[in-house]
Design an enzyme around this catalytic site. Structure first.
Site, mmCIF file in Angstrom:
data_model
loop_
_atom_site.group_PDB
_atom_site.id
_atom_site.type_symbol
_atom_site.label_atom_id
_atom_site.label_comp_id
_atom_site.label_asym_id
_atom_site.label_seq_id
_atom_site.Cartn_x
_atom_site.Cartn_y
_atom_site.Cartn_z
ATOM 1 N N GLU A 53 54.709 96.432 48.194
ATOM 2 C CA GLU A 53 55.738 96.811 49.158
ATOM 3 C C GLU A 53 56.264 98.231 48.902
ATOM 4 O OE1 GLU A 53 56.865 95.264 51.958
ATOM 5 O OE2 GLU A 53 58.096 97.064 52.183
ATOM 6 N N THR A 95 54.597 96.617 57.256
ATOM 7 C CA THR A 95 53.666 95.788 56.470
ATOM 8 C C THR A 95 52.575 95.192 57.354
ATOM 9 O OG1 THR A 95 55.533 95.121 55.104
ATOM 10 C CG2 THR A 95 53.489 93.924 54.775
ATOM 11 N N HIS A 152 61.614 96.326 48.478
ATOM 12 C CA HIS A 152 61.859 96.552 49.908
ATOM 13 C C HIS A 152 63.246 97.166 50.064
ATOM 14 C CE1 HIS A 152 62.354 95.867 54.188
ATOM 15 N NE2 HIS A 152 61.106 95.441 54.279
ATOM 16 N N ASP A 188 51.699 99.523 50.907
ATOM 17 C CA ASP A 188 51.605 99.203 52.345
ATOM 18 C C ASP A 188 52.071 100.354 53.235
ATOM 19 O OD1 ASP A 188 54.354 98.812 51.814
ATOM 20 O OD2 ASP A 188 54.469 96.884 52.873
ATOM 21 N N HIS A 189 53.118 101.060 52.820
ATOM 22 C CA HIS A 189 53.673 102.160 53.628
ATOM 23 C C HIS A 189 54.730 102.866 52.791
ATOM 24 C CE1 HIS A 189 57.065 99.443 54.092
ATOM 25 N NE2 HIS A 189 56.235 98.520 54.531
#
Ligand code: GP9
Ligand code: MN
Length: 411
Positions: free
Chosen positions: A38, A80, A195, A254-255
């Protein structure tokens, strides 16, 4: 009727790169453990905060893995879910909205479906509500046989923080699921603790926050550090359960975690102003591929999430020549240094194009846009073709895709 596919097929076949003979099929029959980290950006690797390593485990793990340090996320609003879509399909997500919501009923030929047809058991594991990002529906279209979601985990106040179950407990309980899965398996783990807004309990603070007036940036580092600890413990458990040597392990970010709103603080941390050139490069995320028995190697080819599917399938000995996908095997000897982001920015070996400006990578200075010209058409074409496939549900018409390892050999 699918006639739109002809141009797309021609483009894809013209861009196909022969797999590397030394790598093709090297992990045939092995379990696959794919870990979505994450909000993990590449700048945290081999970096310190307050003099302490942010990712001590990953820094060691990359020494015995293939580590791609020029690998970009290509996600947009679907976050995600976009990364999942790109990684499993080697297609781009959409420029607006989330394809997981808008086109979950399409025909796809995703990695889980292909691996199922090759004798794999396929599962995604994520301790969240199954309908988040419409995963429960989309996973059926992608061919996942099993989704271990919230009801498959013992979640309580003690093992939760922020968005939900803490990564350490998530991995601990997931190992039990892994043990029960038929082998070989393709398993995707989606972490959660790192997150936004990067909350942690006091006892999970392995390093102190960064010291600035920006709480988001400050708290990012300890949650990345926590995730790193969770990964370390997970790998130890895989070893203890005898799963480590029979599995290839792929970790990717993921990003981004730190948005452009925090450029000022990021500039202070990095010691350089976050220009559009720097900001685009901050979209690098780690990609780590661990294959048992292989020595570590850093690979600096410019690449992106779109490249993972053919890379993985080739490692498993599955041909992709007839697939409709935009990525290239990262181990292919003539893989081009090139990746396009969803906003149309792109990165090549020597140049970076973003917001209608062409930058020279060596200097970070804007240069004549003509230098980026040769790649502009390619960047546009790929995004447009991918959009056509998704909006038109064009894979309905494509029956040609190879899925059987034994039937089709690469040449
Ligand atoms: C939610 C998790 C986080 O299940 O995957 O989603 P994000 O907000 O990062 O897209
Ligand atoms: Mn995410």
């Amino acid at each position: 009727d699918g006639s739109e596919l002809v141009d797309i097929e021609n483009y894809i076949h013209a861009n196909y790169k022969q797999p590397n003979d030394e790598m093709f099929g090297i992990a045939k029959g092995k379990n696959v453990i794919l870990i979505s980290m994450e909000s993990t950006q590449n700048f945290v690797i081999n970096e310190t905060v307050n003099g302490q390593e942010i990712t001590p485990f990953l820094n060691d793990f990359i020494k015995e893995s293939y580590y791609f340090d020029n690998f970009y996320h290509q996600t947009a609003q679907g976050k995600t879910s976009d990364s999942e879509f790109i990684v499993d399909n080697s297609l781009y997500g959409l420029s607006r909205g989330a394809v997981f919501f808008t086109h979950s009923g399409n025909e796809y030929k995703a990695t889980p479906e292909i691996l199922s047809e090759n004798g794999y058991f396929t599962a995604s594991l994520h301790a969240n509500n199954k309908s988040f990002w419409n995963r429960d529906i989309m996973y059926q279209s992608l061919g996942y046989e099993r989704f271990y979601s919230l009801p498959d985990y013992e979640v309580n106040e003690d093992n939760s923080v922020g968005w939900g179950m803490k990564d350490i407990e998530f991995f601990e309980q997931s190992v039990q699921h892994l043990k029960e899965m038929p082998k070989p398996f393709y398993s995707k783990f989606i972490t959660l603790t790192n997150h936004f807004p990067f909350e942690l309990n006091e006892e999970d603070l392995y390093i102190q926050p960064y010291d600035s007036d920006n709480k988001t940036v400050n708290n990012y580092f300890p949650t990345v550090r926590y995730q790193d600890e969770a990964l370390k413990l997970f790998i130890e458990q895989l070893k203890a359960e005898g799963l480590y040597d029979d599995s290839i392990i792929i970790l990717y970010g993921d990003h981004y975690g730190i948005s452009e709103n925090h450029n000022k603080t990021m500039g202070e941390f990095l010691g350089t102003e976050v220009t559009p050139f720097v900001s685009t490069q901050l979209q690098k995320v780690p990609l780590i591929i661990h294959i048992p028995g292989h020595e570590g190697k850093t690979i600096s080819k410019v690449s992106g999430q779109i490249d993972l599917k053919p890379t993985l399938l080739h490692l498993l000995g599955i041909d992709t020549k007839r697939n409709i996908e935009f990525g290239t095997d990262l181990f292919a000897e003539d893989k081009t240094d090139f990746t396009v982001l969803r906003d149309g920015s792109f990165i090549t070996k020597d140049f970076l194009y973003t917001r209608e400006t062409c930058y020279e990578k060596a200097t970070g200075e804007p240069t004549d846009v003509a230098a980026c010209e040769p790649y502009m058409e390619k960047a546009k074409t790929e995004l447009e073709y991918s959009d056509k496939i998704v909006y038109g549900d064009l894979l309905r018409f494509y029956k040609n895709m190879s899925t059987n390892t034994d039937a089709i050999q690469p040449n």
